[in-house]
Design a protein around this motif. Sequence first.
Motif, PDB file in Angstrom:
ATOM      1  N   ARG A  17       0.853  -1.183   0.000  1.00  0.00           N
ATOM      2  CA  ARG A  17       0.000   0.000   0.000  1.00  0.00           C
ATOM      3  C   ARG A  17       0.893   1.239   0.000  1.00  0.00           C
ATOM      4  NH1 ARG A  17      -2.996   0.801   4.611  1.00  0.00           N
ATOM      5  NH2 ARG A  17      -4.354   2.172   3.399  1.00  0.00           N
ATOM      6  N   ALA A  42       1.720   3.573   5.917  1.00  0.00           N
ATOM      7  CA  ALA A  42       0.915   2.507   5.323  1.00  0.00           C
ATOM      8  C   ALA A  42       1.802   1.505   4.589  1.00  0.00           C
ATOM      9  CB  ALA A  42      -0.109   3.100   4.357  1.00  0.00           C
ATOM     10  N   SER A  73       2.182  -2.441   5.519  1.00  0.00           N
ATOM     11  CA  SER A  73       1.917  -3.525   4.567  1.00  0.00           C
ATOM     12  C   SER A  73       3.112  -4.464   4.442  1.00  0.00           C
ATOM     13  CB  SER A  73       1.534  -2.949   3.204  1.00  0.00           C
ATOM     14  OG  SER A  73       2.618  -2.226   2.619  1.00  0.00           O
TER      15      SER A  73
END
Length: 808
Positions: free
Chosen positions: A304, A310, A314
Amino acid sequence: MTRILAVLGPTNTGKTHFAMERMLAHASGMIGFPLRLLARENYDRIVRLKGAGQVALITGEEKIIPPHPRWLVCTVESMPLDRRVAFLAVDEIQLCADPERGHIFTDRLLHARGDAETLFLGAETIKPLIRRLVPGVEFMSRPRFSQLSHVGAKKLGRLPPRSVLVAFSAAEVYSMAEFVRRSRGGAAVVLGALSPRTRNAQVGMYQAGEVDYIVATDAIGMGLNMDVDHVAFASLRKFDGRAPRPLEPTEIAQIAGRAGRHMNDGTFGTTLDAGTIAPEIAEQVETHRFDPLKTLYWRNSDLRFASVPALLASLDRPPEKPGLLRARDADDQLALAALSQDEEIVKLANHPERVRLLWEVCRVPDFRKVMDESHTRLLGRIFRHLAAPKGRLPTDWLAENIRRIDRTDGELDAIVQRIANIRTWTYVSHRSDWVAESAHWQEVTRGVEDRLSDALHQRLTNRFVDKRTAVLVRRMRDGDGMEAEIGDGGEVRVEGEFVGRLKGFCFEADKAETGAAARTMQAAALRALVPEVERRLAQALADPPEAFDLDPDGLSWRGEVLARLAPGFDALHPQVEAPLGELLPPKGRERLRKKLGEVLGLWLAARLPTLFRLPDAPLTGAARGLAHQLAEGLGSMQADESLVRTLSQDDSLALARLDIRVGRHGLYIPALLKPKAQALRALLWRIHTGAPAPGIPGPRPAVMVPDGVPAAFYEAVGYGVLGKVAVRRDVLERFAALARASAHSGPFQPSHEMHSALGLGIEATESALGALGYVKAGDGFRTGRKPRRKVRPDKPSDSPFAVLKQPR
């Protein structure tokens, strides 16, 4: 539906040959190899069969892509999985269980497919996990063509011709290669850190019969096909990056499998010093039966890019399938985590495209395999350049970084390190979206790597290949060796004869001796020096920073130079090169390098305290920008009017508290204008630029600028250049102020104060006035052009520094 076939078996079973035949039977295909060397070797094979226009080579450092290739030969990391092909294969698929690269191979196992046929080549140990993770897979087992037999331990001096001697550190390899050179005339040397060109050249000597032995690390275990009859292990333990550990039976088999070629049988064993391989392990190697793998390493590939956090989250996602184990943080993930702590980087990575760009930059490899802060800083600079409006790496910056590496002087370790560095820039040069004239820079970096590789091959050959024998060689081989002793002054004597001196960790042979006798004496001396080297290393690691010094030759300890310095990311932060001395063991060399890096930082910070305080100073906005430029300029710089004009009163006060003077023509730190500080600044400038530094001006307020000396040198030691004159920054401000005051009432003649300020005579004064924009006319000097916008108002009450003069 694609056919998925796993072709499994030990070394020397023809798996790769089978896969190549299957690929060429399809209209299109792609195969991934674990090493650039293997990819290049098999690319050349297909080119000979099908022509250069039919096949592409794609690795991190080399891309040869014709307009319409049918077959692609790649490294596993560089396989373009978005390209559809009828056939796809991955070699050495058991590397899914490798702690460092396993997650990449596992990703290919789970997701890489050909439209018609997919092959996975590797060891039988991975079979249960492939069956569990890959639905519909078929299996083919291939037996070894020749017999592999264990023959126990042999003396180092009694190894048969066409043998490979395997060790697990460069120091052990060098030591044993030296022994083989003395006793058998020479050996080829193969290390994992060698470039493909150097490895091929060394193996070429062996294959051509110029030498009968190879001394190698476990890099020999994969990707080198040679006529080897016997493999001897000099150790059964290795350091795996975390701790020493015994070799796994599969590792012994992978290396021992180099013995025997096609239908020729081979043998394996150990040297006497290594002990013997346990009978049950020897039987496993001979019969090729090993315990199956329990888990494969995995990392989430569905990333991501909404934000840096983020992306990191991930990457940390755990696997959902049994048999998969989350990989430990790889270098690219560690680099991303480090750069995520940089506020400027995070601000630049403010949308998904920038986050994706940051991730691509983090994946630039550090081929030195040390992943220290210098590599992370380099990645940060690359990203800042790419995130700038131009979106490209500056050509002059790229050229300068490559130029610094393009040197063939130094010892083996220094050349190996440069090869690793240029490989990083080769990787960067293949990013045509990052680099203007990508093809040109690919050619440049390949040329540098070739020159370094040739130099390294020559040094290895000169050091470890000598076919001449002499009386002293026989005495060392047949007797108990020669006695050696070390005098108080570092003199080294062998059998009572002076052969050289020990300086720091370097042995300097007596120049009066030449030929085989000198080299044999040197080898005996080197063996005798091991205890002394250990003692000196322990003392150097324990000594405080005060025991070290920096001079034009490098970083010294107790009067002996230990390491030279190389350019860092700016002039204030030079890097410590690999410590000098062939006597240092690898771990000791690395510990000493880290120690010297710490000492260098403390040593410089103690002598340039203001510059080292600037990054953490409580500054904001324009003041912070000026402080950053001032640190990069070693304490002085020309005034950036656009930036200086934005200074608030608080900013000016903050700079003043740091002893930074902001003048109309420049910024400087008074304490750094003294001769000792000047000398250190000149040394740092010379290290960073690689250019020779002229003599420093010392306490003189101004000097004439000799032809050919760059203005940048004088700026680096606190002088601004006005015409033909370099003027110390504080004197320059005073001189300019005198000129402005004189010009206020019209044309003027240079005053006595102006001449005295420079102390160089009328011609120098007039040259300086001309550089300040004054024109000489019949009645004196007058303003020749519209004055620059003032950096600050003339009224003291409006000056940001006026508050300093107000009574409390």
